[in-house]
Scaffold this motif. Sequence first.
Motif, PDB file in Angstrom:
ATOM      1  N   ALA A  57      41.055  40.413  32.377  1.00 34.77           N
ATOM      2  CA  ALA A  57      40.947  41.749  33.153  1.00 34.77           C
ATOM      3  C   ALA A  57      39.699  41.547  33.881  1.00 34.77           C
ATOM      4  CB  ALA A  57      41.181  42.799  32.439  1.00 34.77           C
ATOM      5  N   TRP A  58      39.734  41.532  35.173  1.00 38.09           N
ATOM      6  CA  TRP A  58      38.409  41.364  35.865  1.00 38.09           C
ATOM      7  C   TRP A  58      37.979  42.676  36.520  1.00 38.09           C
ATOM      8  CZ3 TRP A  58      35.754  37.089  35.296  1.00 38.09           C
ATOM      9  CH2 TRP A  58      36.299  35.814  35.317  1.00 38.09           C
ATOM     10  N   GLY A  59      36.525  42.896  36.410  1.00 34.64           N
ATOM     11  CA  GLY A  59      35.681  43.888  37.342  1.00 34.64           C
ATOM     12  C   GLY A  59      35.803  43.025  38.532  1.00 34.64           C
ATOM     13  N   PRO A  60      35.051  44.005  39.485  1.00 40.17           N
ATOM     14  CA  PRO A  60      35.036  43.428  40.793  1.00 40.17           C
ATOM     15  C   PRO A  60      34.221  42.132  41.113  1.00 40.17           C
ATOM     16  CG  PRO A  60      33.754  45.579  40.909  1.00 40.17           C
ATOM     17  CD  PRO A  60      34.629  45.462  39.448  1.00 40.17           C
ATOM     18  N   TRP A  61      34.459  41.485  41.745  1.00 38.06           N
ATOM     19  CA  TRP A  61      33.755  40.159  42.138  1.00 38.06           C
ATOM     20  C   TRP A  61      32.765  40.237  43.415  1.00 38.06           C
ATOM     21  CZ3 TRP A  61      35.265  34.748  40.950  1.00 38.06           C
ATOM     22  CH2 TRP A  61      35.916  34.242  39.738  1.00 38.06           C
ATOM     23  N   ALA A  62      31.694  39.759  43.707  1.00 30.72           N
ATOM     24  CA  ALA A  62      31.104  39.816  44.981  1.00 30.72           C
ATOM     25  C   ALA A  62      31.339  38.631  45.814  1.00 30.72           C
ATOM     26  CB  ALA A  62      29.283  39.736  44.541  1.00 30.72           C
ATOM     27  N   SER A  82      29.357  46.949  39.293  1.00 31.29           N
ATOM     28  CA  SER A  82      28.468  46.017  40.216  1.00 31.29           C
ATOM     29  C   SER A  82      29.304  44.925  40.229  1.00 31.29           C
ATOM     30  CB  SER A  82      27.119  45.508  39.582  1.00 31.29           C
ATOM     31  OG  SER A  82      26.135  46.540  39.285  1.00 31.29           O
ATOM     32  N   PRO A  83      29.557  44.486  41.513  1.00 31.93           N
ATOM     33  CA  PRO A  83      30.376  43.528  41.848  1.00 31.93           C
ATOM     34  C   PRO A  83      29.577  41.877  41.371  1.00 31.93           C
ATOM     35  CG  PRO A  83      30.190  44.536  43.852  1.00 31.93           C
ATOM     36  CD  PRO A  83      29.395  45.169  42.722  1.00 31.93           C
ATOM     37  N   MET A  84      30.457  41.273  40.610  1.00 30.12           N
ATOM     38  CA  MET A  84      29.829  39.976  39.809  1.00 30.12           C
ATOM     39  C   MET A  84      29.487  38.812  40.649  1.00 30.12           C
ATOM     40  SD  MET A  84      32.111  40.281  36.374  1.00 30.12           S
ATOM     41  CE  MET A  84      33.529  40.385  37.274  1.00 30.12           C
ATOM     42  N   ASP A  85      28.771  37.996  40.357  1.00 26.17           N
ATOM     43  CA  ASP A  85      28.161  37.062  40.905  1.00 26.17           C
ATOM     44  C   ASP A  85      29.576  35.807  40.684  1.00 26.17           C
ATOM     45  OD1 ASP A  85      26.233  34.782  42.179  1.00 26.17           O
ATOM     46  OD2 ASP A  85      26.735  33.940  40.398  1.00 26.17           O
ATOM     47  N   PRO A  86      30.142  35.247  41.497  1.00 24.66           N
ATOM     48  CA  PRO A  86      31.326  34.220  41.134  1.00 24.66           C
ATOM     49  C   PRO A  86      30.964  33.169  40.234  1.00 24.66           C
ATOM     50  CG  PRO A  86      31.346  34.729  43.587  1.00 24.66           C
ATOM     51  CD  PRO A  86      30.010  35.448  42.975  1.00 24.66           C
ATOM     52  N   ALA A  87      29.669  32.728  40.209  1.00 21.56           N
ATOM     53  CA  ALA A  87      29.288  31.520  39.367  1.00 21.56           C
ATOM     54  C   ALA A  87      29.363  32.231  37.924  1.00 21.56           C
ATOM     55  CB  ALA A  87      28.031  30.994  39.550  1.00 21.56           C
ATOM     56  N   ARG A  88      28.733  33.062  37.655  1.00 23.03           N
ATOM     57  CA  ARG A  88      28.535  34.174  36.436  1.00 23.03           C
ATOM     58  C   ARG A  88      29.966  34.268  35.931  1.00 23.03           C
ATOM     59  NH1 ARG A  88      24.384  38.581  35.601  1.00 23.03           N
ATOM     60  NH2 ARG A  88      25.069  38.199  33.547  1.00 23.03           N
ATOM     61  N   ALA A  89      30.806  35.024  37.016  1.00 21.61           N
ATOM     62  CA  ALA A  89      32.075  35.223  36.572  1.00 21.61           C
ATOM     63  C   ALA A  89      32.942  34.148  36.079  1.00 21.61           C
ATOM     64  CB  ALA A  89      32.967  35.790  37.683  1.00 21.61           C
ATOM     65  N   THR A 105      38.110  41.524  28.794  1.00 27.64           N
ATOM     66  CA  THR A 105      37.881  42.253  29.929  1.00 27.64           C
ATOM     67  C   THR A 105      36.485  41.736  30.190  1.00 27.64           C
ATOM     68  OG1 THR A 105      39.056  44.322  29.414  1.00 27.64           O
ATOM     69  CG2 THR A 105      37.371  44.441  30.965  1.00 27.64           C
ATOM     70  N   VAL A 106      36.225  41.389  31.435  1.00 28.98           N
ATOM     71  CA  VAL A 106      35.010  41.044  31.821  1.00 28.98           C
ATOM     72  C   VAL A 106      34.479  41.806  33.312  1.00 28.98           C
ATOM     73  CG1 VAL A 106      33.661  39.041  32.891  1.00 28.98           C
ATOM     74  CG2 VAL A 106      35.527  38.637  31.410  1.00 28.98           C
ATOM     75  N   ALA A 107      33.445  42.449  33.074  1.00 32.38           N
ATOM     76  CA  ALA A 107      33.048  43.534  34.157  1.00 32.38           C
ATOM     77  C   ALA A 107      31.566  43.744  34.047  1.00 32.38           C
ATOM     78  CB  ALA A 107      33.789  44.873  34.212  1.00 32.38           C
ATOM     79  N   ASP A 108      30.819  43.825  35.041  1.00 33.33           N
ATOM     80  CA  ASP A 108      29.537  44.374  35.260  1.00 33.33           C
ATOM     81  C   ASP A 108      29.519  45.805  35.276  1.00 33.33           C
ATOM     82  OD1 ASP A 108      26.729  44.561  35.120  1.00 33.33           O
ATOM     83  OD2 ASP A 108      26.471  43.311  36.938  1.00 33.33           O
TER      84      ASP A 108
END
Length: 320
Positions: A57-62, A82-89, A105-108
């Motif tokens: 379950a993703w939080g928003p990506w940048a 905070s939208p996540m940097d794609p590389a870190r995601a 769940t992965v979200a900043d």
Amino acid sequence: LHLDALVGTDLDAFVVFSSISGVWGSGEQAAYGAANAALDALVARRRAQGLPGTAVAWGPWARVGMAADDETATQLRRRGLSPMDPARALAALASAVGSGEAAVTVADVRWADFLPLFTAVRERPLFARLAPAMTGGPVPEETGLAARLAGLSAVERHRAVLDLVRAEVAVVLGHASAGAVEASRAFKELGFDSLTAVELRNRLQAATGLVLPATLVFDYPDAERLAAFVLGRFAPGTFVSDATVAAAVAPAGDDPVVIVGMGLRLPGGVGTPEEFWDLVASGRDGIGAFPTDRGWDLEGLYHPDPEHAGTFYAREGGFL
């Protein structure tokens, strides 16, 4: 569902992308959240059958996806996401699949900003243990506002706090000055939502030094009442509580004021509350011919061509 039915059992991983909308909900995304929760349920079913499955379950990506545009990203940041940097995601994705967990769940999230906003309107049981206590605390002895109020009369104190509240409301709503904020007009009518409500609470906390609840704007829904509450925290003797007001206006047992009748005029010839209820219960629409008792020149005003200036082309309507 088709993929689940077709791939068979010889797999190392079966990964679905869900979102936080399916975990704790997102405003105006009920159908999207339900669809994401269905993906999580699919993985749960696979795991129960002894098959591999991971729901992330993703939080928003940048920079990519639904939160890529600047306006959406700004709104999310204001809400504590905070939208996540794609590389870190992507690195988090590898860890999630290898963790052995069914759902991750992965979200900043900036919890200090997110939780007060998310729990402002109603209780959120999922976050009950994370949410900070939003109860009022003691008034700090030394604040700039407290010192300023100490030298003013009761009327001047009320005016000073009301001016402060109106000024902060103006800033939150983007008005040029406090003059655009009517003291007695409801915050909801002024355009407040849960996000701006928490922003106002935060600004007033910083300006007053008080610990204020996240539900402030909903509990005291206009500038006048909010100012009275804030002033009461500094000078309790100047604030009249809702309970005191209620006691003062409570009707006596022999109250001579009674309602003896009501009248109204609505479309469809409705002239009493009973006739209105009959209209609603029967499902009639109340539309009828133009009234003939109002002095209108109906024939002179009517013209069958909708484009003809100065006339109407309808023969029926709903008239109060």
